[in-house]
Design a protein around this motif. Structure first.
Motif, PDB file in Angstrom:
ATOM      1  N   GLU A 179       0.842  -1.211   0.000  1.00  0.00           N
ATOM      2  CA  GLU A 179       0.000   0.000   0.000  1.00  0.00           C
ATOM      3  C   GLU A 179       0.869   1.251   0.000  1.00  0.00           C
ATOM      4  OE1 GLU A 179      -3.440   0.909   0.059  1.00  0.00           O
ATOM      5  OE2 GLU A 179      -3.468  -1.048  -0.890  1.00  0.00           O
ATOM      6  N   LYS A 180       1.968   1.191   0.784  1.00  0.00           N
ATOM      7  CA  LYS A 180       2.861   2.349   0.892  1.00  0.00           C
ATOM      8  C   LYS A 180       3.525   2.631  -0.448  1.00  0.00           C
ATOM      9  CE  LYS A 180       4.826   1.709   5.135  1.00  0.00           C
ATOM     10  NZ  LYS A 180       6.053   1.466   5.886  1.00  0.00           N
ATOM     11  N   ARG A 181       3.893   1.527  -1.127  1.00  0.00           N
ATOM     12  CA  ARG A 181       4.636   1.679  -2.392  1.00  0.00           C
ATOM     13  C   ARG A 181       3.742   2.080  -3.545  1.00  0.00           C
ATOM     14  NH1 ARG A 181       6.852  -3.176  -3.982  1.00  0.00           N
ATOM     15  NH2 ARG A 181       6.314  -4.295  -2.100  1.00  0.00           N
ATOM     16  N   LYS A 182       2.442   1.812  -3.365  1.00  0.00           N
ATOM     17  CA  LYS A 182       1.514   2.091  -4.466  1.00  0.00           C
ATOM     18  C   LYS A 182       1.525   3.584  -4.768  1.00  0.00           C
ATOM     19  CE  LYS A 182      -2.730   0.526  -3.825  1.00  0.00           C
ATOM     20  NZ  LYS A 182      -3.964  -0.180  -3.767  1.00  0.00           N
ATOM     21  N   THR A 214      -5.752 -10.371   2.355  1.00  0.00           N
ATOM     22  CA  THR A 214      -7.048  -9.689   2.478  1.00  0.00           C
ATOM     23  C   THR A 214      -7.592  -9.852   3.894  1.00  0.00           C
ATOM     24  OG1 THR A 214      -7.449 -10.125   0.142  1.00  0.00           O
ATOM     25  CG2 THR A 214      -9.365  -9.540   1.461  1.00  0.00           C
ATOM     26  N   LEU A 215      -7.435 -11.045   4.454  1.00  0.00           N
ATOM     27  CA  LEU A 215      -7.912 -11.299   5.824  1.00  0.00           C
ATOM     28  C   LEU A 215      -7.155 -10.421   6.822  1.00  0.00           C
ATOM     29  CD1 LEU A 215      -9.530 -12.960   7.904  1.00  0.00           C
ATOM     30  CD2 LEU A 215      -7.710 -14.641   7.880  1.00  0.00           C
ATOM     31  N   ALA A 216      -5.846 -10.304   6.612  1.00  0.00           N
ATOM     32  CA  ALA A 216      -5.023  -9.503   7.516  1.00  0.00           C
ATOM     33  C   ALA A 216      -5.496  -8.047   7.513  1.00  0.00           C
ATOM     34  CB  ALA A 216      -3.558  -9.588   7.090  1.00  0.00           C
ATOM     35  N   LEU A 217      -5.822  -7.538   6.327  1.00  0.00           N
ATOM     36  CA  LEU A 217      -6.302  -6.149   6.228  1.00  0.00           C
ATOM     37  C   LEU A 217      -7.633  -5.978   6.947  1.00  0.00           C
ATOM     38  CD1 LEU A 217      -5.812  -4.587   2.695  1.00  0.00           C
ATOM     39  CD2 LEU A 217      -4.969  -3.779   4.866  1.00  0.00           C
ATOM     40  N   GLU A 252     -13.927  -0.555   0.438  1.00  0.00           N
ATOM     41  CA  GLU A 252     -12.598  -0.048   0.818  1.00  0.00           C
ATOM     42  C   GLU A 252     -11.543  -1.142   0.635  1.00  0.00           C
ATOM     43  OE1 GLU A 252     -11.383   2.965   2.092  1.00  0.00           O
ATOM     44  OE2 GLU A 252     -13.268   3.697   1.258  1.00  0.00           O
ATOM     45  N   ILE A 253     -11.924  -2.345   1.059  1.00  0.00           N
ATOM     46  CA  ILE A 253     -10.995  -3.482   0.909  1.00  0.00           C
ATOM     47  C   ILE A 253     -10.737  -3.735  -0.576  1.00  0.00           C
ATOM     48  CG2 ILE A 253     -10.797  -6.010   1.232  1.00  0.00           C
ATOM     49  CD1 ILE A 253     -10.213  -4.540   3.805  1.00  0.00           C
ATOM     50  N   ALA A 254     -11.802  -3.657  -1.379  1.00  0.00           N
ATOM     51  CA  ALA A 254     -11.660  -3.882  -2.830  1.00  0.00           C
ATOM     52  C   ALA A 254     -10.752  -2.820  -3.446  1.00  0.00           C
ATOM     53  CB  ALA A 254     -13.023  -3.891  -3.488  1.00  0.00           C
ATOM     54  N   LYS A 255     -10.854  -1.596  -2.931  1.00  0.00           N
ATOM     55  CA  LYS A 255     -10.026  -0.513  -3.457  1.00  0.00           C
ATOM     56  C   LYS A 255      -8.544  -0.802  -3.167  1.00  0.00           C
ATOM     57  CE  LYS A 255     -11.924   3.657  -2.871  1.00  0.00           C
ATOM     58  NZ  LYS A 255     -12.157   4.914  -2.106  1.00  0.00           N
ATOM     59  N   MET A 256      -8.297  -1.344  -1.978  1.00  0.00           N
ATOM     60  CA  MET A 256      -6.907  -1.608  -1.585  1.00  0.00           C
ATOM     61  C   MET A 256      -6.364  -2.888  -2.214  1.00  0.00           C
ATOM     62  SD  MET A 256      -6.587  -0.580   2.397  1.00  0.00           S
ATOM     63  CE  MET A 256      -8.207  -0.567   3.055  1.00  0.00           C
ATOM     64  N   ARG A 257      -7.214  -3.903  -2.338  1.00  0.00           N
ATOM     65  CA  ARG A 257      -6.728  -5.220  -2.754  1.00  0.00           C
ATOM     66  C   ARG A 257      -7.063  -5.552  -4.208  1.00  0.00           C
ATOM     67  NH1 ARG A 257      -3.460  -7.692  -1.811  1.00  0.00           N
ATOM     68  NH2 ARG A 257      -4.182  -9.803  -1.450  1.00  0.00           N
ATOM     69  N   GLY A 258      -7.853  -4.680  -4.868  1.00  0.00           N
ATOM     70  CA  GLY A 258      -8.210  -4.954  -6.267  1.00  0.00           C
ATOM     71  C   GLY A 258      -9.473  -5.794  -6.358  1.00  0.00           C
ATOM     72  N   TYR A 299     -13.186  -9.465  -3.829  1.00  0.00           N
ATOM     73  CA  TYR A 299     -14.544 -10.001  -3.648  1.00  0.00           C
ATOM     74  C   TYR A 299     -14.508 -11.533  -3.542  1.00  0.00           C
ATOM     75  CZ  TYR A 299     -16.210  -5.326  -4.632  1.00  0.00           C
ATOM     76  OH  TYR A 299     -16.439  -3.979  -4.559  1.00  0.00           O
ATOM     77  N   GLU A 300     -13.668 -12.147  -4.370  1.00  0.00           N
ATOM     78  CA  GLU A 300     -13.506 -13.617  -4.299  1.00  0.00           C
ATOM     79  C   GLU A 300     -12.882 -14.012  -2.955  1.00  0.00           C
ATOM     80  OE1 GLU A 300     -11.269 -15.350  -7.562  1.00  0.00           O
ATOM     81  OE2 GLU A 300     -12.264 -13.916  -8.882  1.00  0.00           O
ATOM     82  N   HIS A 301     -11.870 -13.209  -2.543  1.00  0.00           N
ATOM     83  CA  HIS A 301     -11.198 -13.513  -1.273  1.00  0.00           C
ATOM     84  C   HIS A 301     -12.200 -13.454  -0.121  1.00  0.00           C
ATOM     85  CE1 HIS A 301      -7.222 -11.820  -3.135  1.00  0.00           C
ATOM     86  NE2 HIS A 301      -7.622 -12.933  -3.711  1.00  0.00           N
ATOM     87  N   ILE A 302     -13.046 -12.412  -0.129  1.00  0.00           N
ATOM     88  CA  ILE A 302     -14.015 -12.236   0.962  1.00  0.00           C
ATOM     89  C   ILE A 302     -14.991 -13.412   0.976  1.00  0.00           C
ATOM     90  CG2 ILE A 302     -15.926 -10.770   1.777  1.00  0.00           C
ATOM     91  CD1 ILE A 302     -14.170  -8.384   0.572  1.00  0.00           C
ATOM     92  N   LYS A 303     -15.396 -13.826  -0.230  1.00  0.00           N
ATOM     93  CA  LYS A 303     -16.321 -14.963  -0.320  1.00  0.00           C
ATOM     94  C   LYS A 303     -15.687 -16.218   0.307  1.00  0.00           C
ATOM     95  CE  LYS A 303     -19.110 -17.327  -3.670  1.00  0.00           C
ATOM     96  NZ  LYS A 303     -18.933 -17.956  -4.950  1.00  0.00           N
ATOM     97  N   ARG A 304     -14.427 -16.432  -0.029  1.00  0.00           N
ATOM     98  CA  ARG A 304     -13.700 -17.595   0.500  1.00  0.00           C
ATOM     99  C   ARG A 304     -13.586 -17.498   2.029  1.00  0.00           C
ATOM    100  NH1 ARG A 304     -12.625 -22.467   1.127  1.00  0.00           N
ATOM    101  NH2 ARG A 304     -10.521 -23.053   1.701  1.00  0.00           N
ATOM    102  N   LEU A 305     -13.290 -16.284   2.515  1.00  0.00           N
ATOM    103  CA  LEU A 305     -13.138 -16.085   3.962  1.00  0.00           C
ATOM    104  C   LEU A 305     -14.469 -16.283   4.687  1.00  0.00           C
ATOM    105  CD1 LEU A 305     -10.713 -13.035   3.822  1.00  0.00           C
ATOM    106  CD2 LEU A 305     -10.178 -15.302   4.729  1.00  0.00           C
ATOM    107  N   GLU A 306     -15.558 -15.926   3.996  1.00  0.00           N
ATOM    108  CA  GLU A 306     -16.888 -16.162   4.587  1.00  0.00           C
ATOM    109  C   GLU A 306     -17.181 -17.662   4.630  1.00  0.00           C
ATOM    110  OE1 GLU A 306     -19.542 -12.175   3.799  1.00  0.00           O
ATOM    111  OE2 GLU A 306     -19.234 -13.534   2.112  1.00  0.00           O
TER     112      GLU A 306
END
Lengths: 223, 146
Positions: A129-132, B84-87, B98-104, B108-115
């Motif tokens: 995130e920082k590097r982005k 994604t879980l760590a965030l 917000e998570i999608a903005k940060m992780r791309g 959404y797939e990651h969240i589904k898997r985590l659910e």
């Protein structure tokens, strides 16, 4: 091995194929579908003209044989209706399959993730995130730029260019655009061209250009 | 107790107290009592029993897991999903967008898997979806401040 490629040429190939299976002349397990596919591709390459009917029939025939194999394994439906629907009333015999001794694991373990790994993942993602680079969005603000424009008397310019055309034209009334330029800079090229376009509009000259970015030939129109 | 032990061993994932209760045909309180005993029995072992009022899990202690993890087929959570879980764990409660903005978009797939894994829950608030970690997350990683 049965020549499916030849069989597929017959109009009633499907009925013939099923009849041959019924009579035991073909055992679907003896048909090497991989080899058949290779032969089929070779044949298509050899064909001088595209005849889609035969290739399509070969694919369909291969798929029927494959479904017969799947059916006989019992993976796909056991109900007779399904067989009737696909094989037109013919129910293939299901061979006895020997049980295979397989290793049955007493526990299927997927490694759990440790807290340490979670924290490491967090560090990685924060570092990323920082590097982005910050995304710069195009500003919606309208920029105001002041440009000084020299006042231009178009009528005077047109008259001046017309007098140059008259002076430089050959006895037949032709003159080159490049000859009309006082200086070969951009502003002179644009001004001269604008003046000539006005003269074309007024019907005083005609312009000819035989290739893009080539010389422009100016022809005076005699009244 | 042996049936609970067998169930936890074969599942290798958290099992709900209700599931164990049905399996043993015993009330929840009885299952929790047995789990307490089982946990004590495994105290001096590489394996530990962790449980809360919802779920119980038999797993390797962290110190042994590090040494033998290469012998397991694969991880329960892939690296990108773990990020994604760590965030989510760090920033919760947080909007899904917000998570999608940060992780791309893959977030959404990651969240589904985590659910699916029961580690994250989503809650609709108007037009946004808020993400939080679950009780299972606490069971999985322990209560943590990150």
């Amino acid at each position: 091995m049965i020549d499916l490629l030849e069989l597929a040429r017959e109009p009633s190939w499907k009925a013939m194929l099923l009849e041959m299976v019924r009579r035991g002349e073909i055992d679907p397990w003896d048909v090497d579908l991989e080899r058949l596919a290779t032969l089929f591709i070779q044949r298509i390459k050899e064909m001088r003209r595209l005849e889609l009917r035969v290739p399509a029939n070969v694919i369909l025939a291969a798929s029927i044989l494959l479904r017969l194999k799947v059916y006989s394994l019992g993976f796909w439906g056991t109900e007779e209706e399904k067989a009737e629907e696909v094989f037109g009333g013919f129910t293939p015999e299901i061979p006895e399959i020997q049980e295979i001794d397989a290793f049955i694991p007493s526990r299927i373990v997927m490694r759990r993730v440790t807290l340490e790994e979670l924290i490491q993942a967090l560090e990685e993602v924060m570092e990323f995130e920082k590097r982005k680079r910050p995304r710069t969005r195009p500003s919606s603000r309208v920029m105001e730029i002041e440009v000084e424009i020299e006042p231009l008397d178009v009528s005077a310019l047109v008259n001046e260019v017309l007098s140059r055309v008259k002076a430089l034209a050959d006895p037949k009334g032709w003159v080159l655009f490049s000859e009309l330029l006082l200086e070969r800079d951009a502003i002179n090229v644009v001004r001269t061209l604008i003046a000539l376009l006005h003269l074309v509009y007024e019907g005083k000259v005609r312009l000819l250009q035989d290739r893009l970015f080539g010389e422009i030939y100016v022809k005076m129109v005699r009244p | 107790m042996k049936l609970i032990e067998a169930a936890l061993f074969i599942a290798s994932r958290p099992l709900s107290i209700d599931e164990l209760s049905n399996l043993c045909n015993s009330p929840r309180e009885e299952v929790l009592k047995e789990l307490r005993k089982l946990k004590k029995r495994y105290e001096d072992s590489a394996i530990e029993i962790v449980y809360n009022d919802e779920e119980a899990w038999m797993r390797l202690r962290d110190e042994y897991l590090k040494k033998v993890s290469h012998l397991a087929f694969k991880s329960q959570i892939s690296r990108p999903v773990l990020r994604t879980l760590a965030l989510i764990a760090k920033l919760q409660p947080i909007k899904r967008s917000e998570i999608a903005k940060m992780r791309g978009g893959r977030a959404y797939e990651h969240i589904k898997r985590l659910e699916e894994l029961g580690l994250v829950k989503s809650e609709k608030k108007g037009r946004t979806v808020i993400l939080r970690t679950t009780k299972r997350f606490e069971l999985y990683f322990g209560k943590l401040e990150i």
